[in-house]
Every structure is written in structure tokens, then in C-alpha cells.
Design a protein around this motif. Structure first.
Motif, PDB file in Angstrom:
ATOM      1  N   GLU A   1      19.171  16.935  21.751  1.00  0.00           N
ATOM      2  CA  GLU A   1      19.481  17.601  20.374  1.00  0.00           C
ATOM      3  C   GLU A   1      18.341  18.458  20.073  1.00  0.00           C
TER       4      GLU A   1
ATOM      5  N   SER B   1       9.492  14.569  18.798  1.00  0.00           N
ATOM      6  CA  SER B   1      10.387  15.624  18.423  1.00  0.00           C
ATOM      7  C   SER B   1      11.556  15.422  17.754  1.00  0.00           C
TER       8      SER B   1
ATOM      9  N   GLU C   1      20.351  35.102  17.114  1.00  0.00           N
ATOM     10  CA  GLU C   1      20.063  35.786  15.916  1.00  0.00           C
ATOM     11  C   GLU C   1      18.714  35.097  15.204  1.00  0.00           C
TER      12      GLU C   1
ATOM     13  N   ILE D   1      11.079  32.072  18.799  1.00  0.00           N
ATOM     14  CA  ILE D   1      10.896  31.573  17.344  1.00  0.00           C
ATOM     15  C   ILE D   1      10.420  30.221  17.373  1.00  0.00           C
TER      16      ILE D   1
ATOM     17  N   ALA E   1       8.113  23.513  14.243  1.00  0.00           N
ATOM     18  CA  ALA E   1       7.983  22.936  15.892  1.00  0.00           C
ATOM     19  C   ALA E   1       8.251  21.450  15.535  1.00  0.00           C
ATOM     20  N   SER E   2       9.258  21.123  14.880  1.00  0.00           N
ATOM     21  CA  SER E   2       9.801  19.572  14.910  1.00  0.00           C
ATOM     22  C   SER E   2      10.831  19.256  15.634  1.00  0.00           C
TER      23      SER E   2
ATOM     24  N   TYR F   1       5.214  18.791  16.410  1.00  0.00           N
ATOM     25  CA  TYR F   1       5.114  17.372  15.916  1.00  0.00           C
ATOM     26  C   TYR F   1       5.132  16.400  17.207  1.00  0.00           C
TER      27      TYR F   1
ATOM     28  N   LEU G   1      11.470  25.279  24.458  1.00  0.00           N
ATOM     29  CA  LEU G   1      10.909  26.570  24.495  1.00  0.00           C
ATOM     30  C   LEU G   1       9.931  26.499  25.755  1.00  0.00           C
TER      31      LEU G   1
ATOM     32  N   ILE H   1      17.227  33.977  11.853  1.00  0.00           N
ATOM     33  CA  ILE H   1      17.434  33.795  10.434  1.00  0.00           C
ATOM     34  C   ILE H   1      16.256  34.331   9.553  1.00  0.00           C
TER      35      ILE H   1
ATOM     36  N   ALA I   1      20.907  20.777   9.937  1.00  0.00           N
ATOM     37  CA  ALA I   1      20.423  19.367   9.867  1.00  0.00           C
ATOM     38  C   ALA I   1      21.150  18.421   9.221  1.00  0.00           C
ATOM     39  N   HIS I   2      21.079  17.093   9.453  1.00  0.00           N
ATOM     40  CA  HIS I   2      22.014  16.229   9.395  1.00  0.00           C
ATOM     41  C   HIS I   2      21.252  14.874   8.505  1.00  0.00           C
TER      42      HIS I   2
HETATM   43  C1  LIG Z   1      10.188  12.479  12.379  1.00  0.00           C
HETATM   44  C2  LIG Z   1      11.366  13.347  12.689  1.00  0.00           C
HETATM   45  C3  LIG Z   1      12.372  13.006  11.987  1.00  0.00           C
HETATM   46  C4  LIG Z   1      13.424  14.034  11.863  1.00  0.00           C
HETATM   47  N1  LIG Z   1      14.618  13.803  10.883  1.00  0.00           N
HETATM   48  C5  LIG Z   1      15.715  14.559  11.167  1.00  0.00           C
HETATM   49  C6  LIG Z   1      16.750  14.183  10.211  1.00  0.00           C
HETATM   50  O1  LIG Z   1      17.070  13.436   9.591  1.00  0.00           O
HETATM   51  N2  LIG Z   1      17.760  15.193  10.443  1.00  0.00           N
HETATM   52  C7  LIG Z   1      17.863  16.033  11.628  1.00  0.00           C
HETATM   53  O2  LIG Z   1      18.880  17.108  11.196  1.00  0.00           O
HETATM   54  N3  LIG Z   1      16.794  16.445  12.066  1.00  0.00           N
HETATM   55  C8  LIG Z   1      15.830  15.613  11.922  1.00  0.00           C
HETATM   56  N4  LIG Z   1      14.494  15.981  12.719  1.00  0.00           N
HETATM   57  C9  LIG Z   1      14.815  17.188  13.796  1.00  0.00           C
HETATM   58  C10 LIG Z   1      14.059  18.411  12.975  1.00  0.00           C
HETATM   59  O3  LIG Z   1      12.902  18.195  11.945  1.00  0.00           O
HETATM   60  C11 LIG Z   1      14.858  19.503  12.399  1.00  0.00           C
HETATM   61  O4  LIG Z   1      15.905  19.827  13.357  1.00  0.00           O
HETATM   62  C12 LIG Z   1      14.291  20.434  11.786  1.00  0.00           C
HETATM   63  O5  LIG Z   1      15.172  21.083  10.783  1.00  0.00           O
HETATM   64  C13 LIG Z   1      13.893  21.684  12.723  1.00  0.00           C
HETATM   65  O6  LIG Z   1      13.073  22.608  11.964  1.00  0.00           O
HETATM   66  P1  LIG Z   1      11.848  23.095  12.408  1.00  0.00           P
HETATM   67  O7  LIG Z   1      11.454  24.284  11.355  1.00  0.00           O
HETATM   68  O8  LIG Z   1      10.968  22.116  12.749  1.00  0.00           O
HETATM   69  O9  LIG Z   1      12.532  23.861  13.693  1.00  0.00           O
HETATM   70  P2  LIG Z   1      11.743  24.229  14.926  1.00  0.00           P
HETATM   71  O10 LIG Z   1      11.358  23.044  15.712  1.00  0.00           O
HETATM   72  O11 LIG Z   1      10.322  25.142  15.030  1.00  0.00           O
HETATM   73  O12 LIG Z   1      12.733  25.044  15.859  1.00  0.00           O
HETATM   74  C14 LIG Z   1      14.099  24.380  16.344  1.00  0.00           C
HETATM   75  C15 LIG Z   1      14.677  25.541  17.099  1.00  0.00           C
HETATM   76  O13 LIG Z   1      15.341  26.375  15.975  1.00  0.00           O
HETATM   77  C16 LIG Z   1      15.038  27.689  16.233  1.00  0.00           C
HETATM   78  N5  LIG Z   1      14.500  28.215  15.077  1.00  0.00           N
HETATM   79  C17 LIG Z   1      13.874  27.934  13.842  1.00  0.00           C
HETATM   80  N6  LIG Z   1      13.797  28.733  12.901  1.00  0.00           N
HETATM   81  C18 LIG Z   1      14.362  29.899  13.321  1.00  0.00           C
HETATM   82  C19 LIG Z   1      14.949  30.805  12.315  1.00  0.00           C
HETATM   83  N7  LIG Z   1      14.498  31.330  11.607  1.00  0.00           N
HETATM   84  N8  LIG Z   1      15.783  31.604  13.074  1.00  0.00           N
HETATM   85  C20 LIG Z   1      16.358  31.682  14.386  1.00  0.00           C
HETATM   86  N9  LIG Z   1      16.139  30.297  15.225  1.00  0.00           N
HETATM   87  C21 LIG Z   1      15.175  29.401  14.380  1.00  0.00           C
HETATM   88  C22 LIG Z   1      13.845  27.772  17.148  1.00  0.00           C
HETATM   89  O14 LIG Z   1      13.714  28.643  18.009  1.00  0.00           O
HETATM   90  C23 LIG Z   1      14.184  26.329  18.109  1.00  0.00           C
HETATM   91  O15 LIG Z   1      14.990  26.661  18.835  1.00  0.00           O
HETATM   92  C24 LIG Z   1      13.483  15.238  12.720  1.00  0.00           C
HETATM   93  C25 LIG Z   1      12.284  15.383  13.603  1.00  0.00           C
HETATM   94  C26 LIG Z   1      11.096  14.649  13.489  1.00  0.00           C
HETATM   95  C27 LIG Z   1      10.067  14.905  14.209  1.00  0.00           C
END
Ligand SMILES: Cc1cc2nc3c(=O)[nH]c(=O)nc-3n(C[C@H](O)[C@H](O)[C@H](O)COP(=O)(O)OP(=O)(O)OC[C@H]3O[C@@H](n4cnc5c(N)ncnc54)[C@H](O)[C@@H]3O)c2cc1C
Length: 319
Positions: free
Chosen positions: A314, A226, A187, A63, A67-68, A28, A318, A189, A142-143
Motif C-alpha cells: 500500500e 508508514s 501527474e 513528489i 510523507a506518511s 512518519y 521513493l 495534483i 484514502a479510505h
Molecule cells: C499512523 C497512520 C495512519 C494512517 N491511516 C490511514 C487511513 O486510515 N486511511 C488511509 O487511506 N491511509 C492511512 N494512512 C496512510 C497515509 O496517511 C495516507 O495514504 C495519506 O493520505 C498519504 O498522504 P501524504 O501527504 O503523507 O502522502 P506522501 O506519503 O507524502 O505520498 C504518498 C504518495 O503520494 C504521492 N503524492 C503525494 N502528493 C501528491 C500530489 N499532490 N501529486 C501527485 N502525487 C502525490 C507521493 O509521490 C507518494 O508516491 C495512515 C498512515 C499512518 C502513518
């Protein structure tokens, strides 16, 4: 080919590994170099096989889900990068007044929320606007406001770095604000079981609408970012005295401190403190991970000097 790429080609070519895959466009934030080895894992079994292979061969792995919530090093990632897209969905047994819904960690969060509402369940509505995959959402708990996704989790299945597969209870996951055990346990998930109440579609869609409008008003959704770069910080007697408008809140908004310190719009190269939400960093074009680090250090130093507060990331690096 690097020695690792040769080994992977030789031993696990059936898992379709790809080499030197650029990660920037997947993120992202639009930042990141190439993964030395990249494996798309669309099943739980494939994830387990790669993790066990890495353990056996002593290979480092990372992992990536949606990627957000990551900053990926512009220099690229050595070792194996597992990209998760295991997205199976099953309605399981009833437990009291709740139903257990089991989902693969690579299911897109927004799609899962829609699916549970369509299937008549309530509990996940506020997370429809959280980008990425559900495993990432559980990883960081996530919150939305004071709501935390971990509140809805019954059990999580993981594979440890040593390749052992096991289930964890909600209590074992140690969910707190922006925290879970997975930060330190490392670990992976695999599956998540949510315990969801029977829902009412109209009420659920109203909650989705409320959260979507709020996000659009407060977050720089159109720009590469991010998400929140910094966590909110624990509220302290000193902060309460200076800013009584936040009394009664246990978490103090870091965005308020960054804004008050006059840092909105501050830039290093292509990375800028968002004008819309001061805890977000946005990429204005060709920002790099080094520039993210420089801007973060600058913001941290200024906030420490102005308010005596230490900001913490927060996002996850990587590198
Ligand atoms: C525009 C925008 C708005 C957002 N709004 C919010 C919001 O309202 N609330 C909020 O809480 N967050 C928010 N976020 C942050 C983000 O979207 C969340 O934290 C989201 O849940 C991350 O998921 P992801 O799949 O993109 O994880 P990634 O970015 O791919 O990974 C994040 C971390 O989790 C680890 N990971 C991912 N999946 C696994 C798995 N299965 N097992 C072990 N480790 C794993 C990765 O290794 C990395 O360290 C926002 C981000 C953006 C860009």
C-alpha cells in the motif's frame, strides 16, 4: 556541488532550492537519506514552474507531501524532490444540493477536514485521522472502512510530467480501493475540488470522534510507521471457505492473514511487524529502507506459502 545542484543554482535559485536535505525526520517512518535537491513548493505556480523546468532539462523529480505513506530510500533521493505545501482554500459555486470547495494539494488533511466542518460542510469527517496532505490522500484514494475519499471529489487539477496543466473529472481519476489514475499517470495534483453537502456540526463531530477512537484502538499511532504497509487483498472463494467470518466483504484484511501466520512482532533489524495492527510495519529505532524490504519479502513469502495469497504494497517507495 553535484552537476545538478550547480544547474539548479544557476537557473532556478529564485525558487530557493536546498541541497543534501535529510528526509528521515520529515517522514512518519523516520527513514530516508538526503534529497540531492529539495524545493518547498508553497504555491501551485511554483510546482508548475519546477515541473516544467524538470521537463525542459530532463531531470527526474519526486513528489513528497506529508510523507506518511512512503518508504524513502536510506541511500537518499537523486534529482529534485518537490515538497508540497500549497494550501489555499476557496469556497466556490453551488452545484445542486452540494457546494464546491477547492483546496491546494499541500493542505494538511486533518486541518482541511476541520475547516470544512467549521464552514458547515459534510463529507470528509472520516479522514480527519489520516496523516499527511490532501493531495496524498487523493493520490491513493484514502479510505476509512468502506468509505473512499474519491467519492467526494468533483474535479482535480494536475500538471503532467510534460508540464501541461489540465482539469480531470472524478470519472477520469479512476478512483478505486487504494487506487487512482495518478499511480500510473505520474501527474502532479495541484488543486482538488470537493463537492460537499451542507453539514450539521454535531453530527460531523460525532463521526470524527467515532473514527478517531477506532483508529486509536487499532493503529500503532505512537510509533514511527508508514501506515499499512500492505493493501487488503481481494476476497476469493478459497479465502471465503477458510475464513467465512469475512464473507460478504470484497476486500479481505491482510492484517488478519499476517496475524494468523504468526508474524506479529517479527523483526528485521529496526523494522517490526506491529503487535497492534499486523499490516503496519513500525520503526523501533534505527530501521533502514533495506530492512523494510527484507521484512516485506519475508512476510510476502510466508503469506504466499500459507494461504496462496500475494500481498501488495500500500505504501509507495521513493528511491
Ligand atoms: C499512523 C497512520 C495512519 C494512517 N491511516 C490511514 C487511513 O486510515 N486511511 C488511509 O487511506 N491511509 C492511512 N494512512 C496512510 C497515509 O496517511 C495516507 O495514504 C495519506 O493520505 C498519504 O498522504 P501524504 O501527504 O503523507 O502522502 P506522501 O506519503 O507524502 O505520498 C504518498 C504518495 O503520494 C504521492 N503524492 C503525494 N502528493 C501528491 C500530489 N499532490 N501529486 C501527485 N502525487 C502525490 C507521493 O509521490 C507518494 O508516491 C495512515 C498512515 C499512518 C502513518
Amino acid at each position: 556541488m553535484s552537476p545538478l545542484q550547480e544547474l539548479v543554482q544557476q537557473k532556478i535559485s529564485h525558487l530557493n532550492p536546498q541541497f543534501d536535505v535529510s528526509l528521515a525526520d520529515m517522514s512518519y517512518f523516520k527513514i530516508g537519506g538526503a534529497a540531492e535537491v529539495f524545493i518547498e513548493c508553497d504555491t501551485r505556480e511554483k510546482i508548475i514552474e519546477v515541473v516544467q523546468f524538470c521537463h525542459l532539462e530532463k531531470i527526474e523529480f519526486r513528489i513528497l507531501a506529508g510523507a506518511s505513506n512512503v518508504v524513502i530510500s536510506s541511500a537518499g533521493l537523486p534529482g529534485i524532490t518537490l515538497s508540497l505545501s500549497n494550501a489555499d482554500y476557496q469556497i466556490k459555486q453551488n452545484e445542486g444540493d452540494k457546494t464546491v470547495v477547492q483546496v491546494g494539494s499541500g493542505y494538511k488533511t486533518a486541518l482541511l477536514v476541520r475547516k470544512t466542518i467549521d464552514d458547515g460542510f459534510a463529507g470528509l469527517e472520516y479522514y480527519l485521522g489520516v496523516p499527511g496532505k490532501i493531495g496524498g490522500a487523493v493520490f491513493n484514494n484514502a479510505h476509512y472502512d468502506a468509505h473512499l475519499i474519491g467519492e467526494n471529489v468533483a474535479q482535480v487539477e494536475v500538471v503532467t510530467r510534460e508540464g501541461e496543466v489540465k482539469w480531470l473529472t472524478q470519472a477520469e481519476c479512476d478512483f478505486r480501493y487504494d487506487h487512482s489514475r495518478f499511480h500510473s499517470s505520474k501527474e502532479v495534483i495541484l488543486l482538488i475540488q470537493f463537492a460537499l453537502k451542507k453539514g450539521d456540526r454535531v453530527t460531523s463531530m460525532q463521526m470524527v470522534k467515532e473514527a478517531t477512537i477506532r483508529r486509536a484502538q487499532t493503529q500503532p499511532l505512537g510509533e514511527p510507521s508508514s501506515g499499512c504497509y500492505f493493501k487488503n487483498v481481494p476476497n476469493t472463494p478459497e479465502l471465503m471457505q477458510k475464513f467465512p467470518q469475512f464473507n460478504g466483504r470484497t476486500e479481505f484484511p491482510s492484517a488478519f492473514l499476517i496475524d494468523t501466520a504468526g508474524l506479529k512482532g517479527k523483526e528485521v533489524g529496526g523494522i517490526k511487524v506491529s503487535e497492534k495492527h499486523a499490516a503496519f510495519f513500525v520503526n523501533t529505532g534505527n530501521g533502514t529502507s533495506d530492512e523494510v524490504k527484507q521484512l516485506a519479502n519475508m512476510v510476502k513469502a510466508k503469506i504466499k506459502e500459507s494461504f496462496g495469497v500475494e500481498l501488495k504494497e500500500e505504501v509507495f517507495w521513493l528511491e
